[in-house]
Design a protein around this motif. Structure first.
Motif, PDB file in Angstrom:
ATOM      1  N   ARG A 149       0.847  -1.204   0.000  1.00 49.63           N
ATOM      2  CA  ARG A 149       0.000   0.000   0.000  1.00 49.63           C
ATOM      3  C   ARG A 149       0.881   1.252   0.000  1.00 49.63           C
ATOM      4  O   ARG A 149       0.604   2.230  -0.699  1.00 49.63           O
ATOM      5  CB  ARG A 149      -0.919   0.004   1.221  1.00 49.63           C
ATOM      6  N   LEU A 150       1.976   1.209   0.772  1.00 50.70           N
ATOM      7  CA  LEU A 150       2.907   2.335   0.806  1.00 50.70           C
ATOM      8  C   LEU A 150       3.700   2.447  -0.492  1.00 50.70           C
ATOM      9  O   LEU A 150       3.927   3.552  -0.999  1.00 50.70           O
ATOM     10  CB  LEU A 150       3.869   2.170   1.991  1.00 50.70           C
ATOM     11  N   LEU A 151       4.127   1.310  -1.040  1.00 53.42           N
ATOM     12  CA  LEU A 151       4.935   1.337  -2.263  1.00 53.42           C
ATOM     13  C   LEU A 151       4.142   1.806  -3.469  1.00 53.42           C
ATOM     14  O   LEU A 151       4.674   2.494  -4.348  1.00 53.42           O
ATOM     15  CB  LEU A 151       5.508  -0.059  -2.541  1.00 53.42           C
ATOM     16  N   LEU A 152       2.864   1.437  -3.533  1.00 52.71           N
ATOM     17  CA  LEU A 152       2.042   1.781  -4.689  1.00 52.71           C
ATOM     18  C   LEU A 152       1.327   3.120  -4.545  1.00 52.71           C
ATOM     19  O   LEU A 152       0.739   3.614  -5.512  1.00 52.71           O
ATOM     20  CB  LEU A 152       1.012   0.673  -4.940  1.00 52.71           C
ATOM     21  N   ALA A 153       1.382   3.719  -3.351  1.00 53.70           N
ATOM     22  CA  ALA A 153       0.682   4.989  -3.128  1.00 53.70           C
ATOM     23  C   ALA A 153       1.124   6.095  -4.090  1.00 53.70           C
ATOM     24  O   ALA A 153       0.276   6.843  -4.595  1.00 53.70           O
ATOM     25  CB  ALA A 153       0.877   5.438  -1.677  1.00 53.70           C
ATOM     26  N   PRO A 154       2.434   6.243  -4.405  1.00 51.95           N
ATOM     27  CA  PRO A 154       2.833   7.319  -5.333  1.00 51.95           C
ATOM     28  C   PRO A 154       2.283   7.170  -6.741  1.00 51.95           C
ATOM     29  O   PRO A 154       2.340   8.117  -7.519  1.00 51.95           O
ATOM     30  CB  PRO A 154       4.368   7.217  -5.348  1.00 51.95           C
ATOM     31  N   SER A 155       1.745   5.995  -7.082  1.00 54.77           N
ATOM     32  CA  SER A 155       1.211   5.786  -8.426  1.00 54.77           C
ATOM     33  C   SER A 155      -0.256   6.187  -8.542  1.00 54.77           C
ATOM     34  O   SER A 155      -0.837   6.103  -9.622  1.00 54.77           O
ATOM     35  CB  SER A 155       1.353   4.314  -8.825  1.00 54.77           C
ATOM     36  N   GLU A 156      -0.864   6.650  -7.437  1.00 55.41           N
ATOM     37  CA  GLU A 156      -2.275   7.004  -7.435  1.00 55.41           C
ATOM     38  C   GLU A 156      -2.447   8.514  -7.596  1.00 55.41           C
ATOM     39  O   GLU A 156      -1.635   9.304  -7.097  1.00 55.41           O
ATOM     40  CB  GLU A 156      -2.930   6.526  -6.139  1.00 55.41           C
ATOM     41  N   CYS A 157      -3.524   8.899  -8.266  1.00 50.35           N
ATOM     42  CA  CYS A 157      -3.769  10.328  -8.511  1.00 50.35           C
ATOM     43  C   CYS A 157      -4.161  11.070  -7.239  1.00 50.35           C
ATOM     44  O   CYS A 157      -4.133  12.306  -7.209  1.00 50.35           O
ATOM     45  CB  CYS A 157      -4.850  10.503  -9.578  1.00 50.35           C
ATOM     46  N   SER A 158      -4.525  10.338  -6.172  1.00 43.67           N
ATOM     47  CA  SER A 158      -4.905  10.973  -4.910  1.00 43.67           C
ATOM     48  C   SER A 158      -3.736  11.058  -3.933  1.00 43.67           C
ATOM     49  O   SER A 158      -3.936  11.344  -2.746  1.00 43.67           O
ATOM     50  CB  SER A 158      -6.042  10.173  -4.255  1.00 43.67           C
ATOM     51  N   PHE A 159      -2.513  10.814  -4.413  1.00 42.94           N
ATOM     52  CA  PHE A 159      -1.341  10.832  -3.529  1.00 42.94           C
ATOM     53  C   PHE A 159      -1.191  12.216  -2.901  1.00 42.94           C
ATOM     54  O   PHE A 159      -1.522  13.241  -3.501  1.00 42.94           O
ATOM     55  CB  PHE A 159      -0.091  10.473  -4.326  1.00 42.94           C
ATOM     56  N   ILE A 160      -0.668  12.247  -1.684  1.00 40.70           N
ATOM     57  CA  ILE A 160      -0.627  13.478  -0.893  1.00 40.70           C
ATOM     58  C   ILE A 160       0.186  14.584  -1.558  1.00 40.70           C
ATOM     59  O   ILE A 160      -0.093  15.764  -1.378  1.00 40.70           O
ATOM     60  CB  ILE A 160      -0.077  13.168   0.522  1.00 40.70           C
ATOM     61  N   THR A 161       1.184  14.226  -2.355  1.00 45.16           N
ATOM     62  CA  THR A 161       2.013  15.235  -3.024  1.00 45.16           C
ATOM     63  C   THR A 161       1.171  16.124  -3.932  1.00 45.16           C
ATOM     64  O   THR A 161       1.353  17.348  -3.965  1.00 45.16           O
ATOM     65  CB  THR A 161       3.124  14.555  -3.849  1.00 45.16           C
ATOM     66  N   TYR A 162       0.258  15.521  -4.667  1.00 49.17           N
ATOM     67  CA  TYR A 162      -0.585  16.301  -5.577  1.00 49.17           C
ATOM     68  C   TYR A 162      -1.510  17.238  -4.800  1.00 49.17           C
ATOM     69  O   TYR A 162      -1.794  18.350  -5.241  1.00 49.17           O
ATOM     70  CB  TYR A 162      -1.400  15.366  -6.466  1.00 49.17           C
ATOM     71  N   THR A 163      -1.961  16.793  -3.614  1.00 50.05           N
ATOM     72  CA  THR A 163      -2.791  17.653  -2.771  1.00 50.05           C
ATOM     73  C   THR A 163      -1.999  18.854  -2.286  1.00 50.05           C
ATOM     74  O   THR A 163      -2.500  19.983  -2.280  1.00 50.05           O
ATOM     75  CB  THR A 163      -3.319  16.857  -1.568  1.00 50.05           C
ATOM     76  N   TRP A 164      -0.739  18.606  -1.882  1.00 48.00           N
ATOM     77  CA  TRP A 164       0.113  19.719  -1.446  1.00 48.00           C
ATOM     78  C   TRP A 164       0.324  20.731  -2.565  1.00 48.00           C
ATOM     79  O   TRP A 164       0.186  21.936  -2.354  1.00 48.00           O
ATOM     80  CB  TRP A 164       1.480  19.178  -1.000  1.00 48.00           C
ATOM     81  N   ILE A 165       0.640  20.235  -3.750  1.00 45.03           N
ATOM     82  CA  ILE A 165       0.904  21.128  -4.876  1.00 45.03           C
ATOM     83  C   ILE A 165      -0.352  21.922  -5.229  1.00 45.03           C
ATOM     84  O   ILE A 165      -0.291  23.123  -5.518  1.00 45.03           O
ATOM     85  CB  ILE A 165       1.410  20.333  -6.094  1.00 45.03           C
ATOM     86  N   GLU A 166      -1.516  21.270  -5.211  1.00 43.76           N
ATOM     87  CA  GLU A 166      -2.773  21.955  -5.516  1.00 43.76           C
ATOM     88  C   GLU A 166      -3.059  23.049  -4.495  1.00 43.76           C
ATOM     89  O   GLU A 166      -3.515  24.139  -4.857  1.00 43.76           O
ATOM     90  CB  GLU A 166      -3.915  20.948  -5.557  1.00 43.76           C
ATOM     91  N   ASN A 167      -2.787  22.761  -3.212  1.00 40.38           N
ATOM     92  CA  ASN A 167      -3.036  23.767  -2.165  1.00 40.38           C
ATOM     93  C   ASN A 167      -2.112  24.973  -2.329  1.00 40.38           C
ATOM     94  O   ASN A 167      -2.542  26.120  -2.149  1.00 40.38           O
ATOM     95  CB  ASN A 167      -2.849  23.146  -0.785  1.00 40.38           C
ATOM     96  N   VAL A 168      -0.848  24.724  -2.665  1.00 35.83           N
ATOM     97  CA  VAL A 168       0.097  25.831  -2.856  1.00 35.83           C
ATOM     98  C   VAL A 168      -0.255  26.616  -4.122  1.00 35.83           C
ATOM     99  O   VAL A 168      -0.261  27.858  -4.128  1.00 35.83           O
ATOM    100  CB  VAL A 168       1.547  25.298  -2.948  1.00 35.83           C
ATOM    101  N   ALA A 169      -0.580  25.889  -5.204  1.00 36.69           N
ATOM    102  CA  ALA A 169      -0.888  26.547  -6.473  1.00 36.69           C
ATOM    103  C   ALA A 169      -2.175  27.346  -6.398  1.00 36.69           C
ATOM    104  O   ALA A 169      -2.335  28.356  -7.103  1.00 36.69           O
ATOM    105  CB  ALA A 169      -0.977  25.510  -7.590  1.00 36.69           C
ATOM    106  N   SER A 170      -3.105  26.918  -5.534  1.00 40.16           N
ATOM    107  CA  SER A 170      -4.380  27.623  -5.428  1.00 40.16           C
ATOM    108  C   SER A 170      -4.217  29.033  -4.870  1.00 40.16           C
ATOM    109  O   SER A 170      -5.098  29.879  -5.035  1.00 40.16           O
ATOM    110  CB  SER A 170      -5.345  26.824  -4.550  1.00 40.16           C
ATOM    111  N   VAL A 171      -3.078  29.288  -4.206  1.00 38.08           N
ATOM    112  CA  VAL A 171      -2.817  30.640  -3.703  1.00 38.08           C
ATOM    113  C   VAL A 171      -2.596  31.598  -4.869  1.00 38.08           C
ATOM    114  O   VAL A 171      -2.964  32.775  -4.804  1.00 38.08           O
ATOM    115  CB  VAL A 171      -1.582  30.627  -2.772  1.00 38.08           C
ATOM    116  N   PHE A 172      -2.011  31.113  -5.939  1.00 41.89           N
ATOM    117  CA  PHE A 172      -1.700  31.952  -7.094  1.00 41.89           C
ATOM    118  C   PHE A 172      -2.697  31.751  -8.243  1.00 41.89           C
ATOM    119  O   PHE A 172      -2.969  32.680  -8.995  1.00 41.89           O
ATOM    120  CB  PHE A 172      -0.285  31.648  -7.600  1.00 41.89           C
ATOM    121  N   LEU A 173      -3.219  30.529  -8.353  1.00 38.24           N
ATOM    122  CA  LEU A 173      -4.155  30.218  -9.429  1.00 38.24           C
ATOM    123  C   LEU A 173      -5.431  29.656  -8.828  1.00 38.24           C
ATOM    124  O   LEU A 173      -5.402  28.683  -8.075  1.00 38.24           O
ATOM    125  CB  LEU A 173      -3.546  29.196 -10.409  1.00 38.24           C
TER     126      LEU A 173
END
Length: 253
Positions: A38-62
């Protein structure tokens, strides 16, 4: 004074203890298959936490910035590939988790030949090496690998062509990037050693700061997929490591 044969016996016992600990961790990881994968395959999912972080940061500007959902299928092409990949991955993770103990055993082996002040610095160096390696691993897991997988896994030269990634390719890429970032994050330690040997100095590193930035960007471009966001996300921490290395060289000097 210990004889050469005595040193070999101590080395043999040390290697046996290391192999035993690595094997123990590998067996435990192998048994907890669901949690591990579950941990190894997590980065292959579109709901991975990294994408949430990037979306939250990008939402400040866009406003309303969101990544497009993606899905990449992983397949096993050989009859035994899943089982063998499970074994090799368990061994690799066992080595990773046992690495503090391995460093401790190596330090115990060489410590009789060190002076007291050298022992003090050696303990600090071992701790820093391990922490930097962990930072590199985390950088790979949360930034480099998921973005690389998203880009390469969804890249297509034509709409009719769809990617199905083999499990072996997924794991080999994961391990390669993890080890690579773990090694790259040892830059301050390498600088410390080279400065101690008199091969470099903080003045030299400061003088070639601009040149080093270009080299760092080239290295980041080589180890990352060809998109600007990943390049920036990898270049920034690598350049910060270079700045830390300058401070380390100045401190040693």
């Amino acid at each position: 004074m210990m004889t050469f044969g005595g040193h070999l016996e101590v080395l043999r016992r040390m290697l046996f203890r290391i192999l035993a600990i690595v094997a123990l961790f590998a067996i435990i990881i192998f048994c907890f298959k669901n949690i591990t994968w579950r941990l190894l395959l997590a980065p292959s999912e579109c709901s991975f936490i990294t994408y949430t972080w990037i979306e939250n940061v990008a939402s400040v500007f866009l406003e309303d910035f969101h990544f497009e959902p993606f899905s990449v299928d992983l397949i096993a092409t050989d009859l035994s590939s899943q089982f063998m990949t499970h074994i090799t991955t368990s061994i690799y993770l066992g080595l990773l988790i046992a690495s503090p103990y391995i460093m401790y055993e190596l330090f115990r082996f060489i410590s009789p030949a060190l002076y007291d002040n050298e022992k003090k610095y050696s303990i600090q160096v071992v701790v820093i090496v391990y922490l930097l390696f962990l930072f590199g691993v985390m950088m790979s897991y949360y930034v480099l690998f998921p973005i690389s997988f998203r880009f390469l896994g969804t890249y297509s030269v034509a709409e009719r062509i769809h990617s199905t990634i083999t499990l072996d390719s997924y794991i080999s890429t994961f391990i390669t990037l993890t080890l690579l970032m773990g090694v790259v994050f040892q830059l301050p330690i390498i600088t410390f050693a080279l400065t101690k040997l008199g091969l470099i100095s903080s003045r030299i590193l400061s003088k070639y700061r601009k040149h080093s930035f270009i080299v760092i960007m080239l290295v980041a471009a080589i180890i990352t997929p060809p998109d600007l966001m990943t390049l920036v996300l990898v270049t920034i921490p690598l350049y910060l490591l270079y700045e830390v290395s300058i401070r380390v060289a100045k401190w040693v000097g």
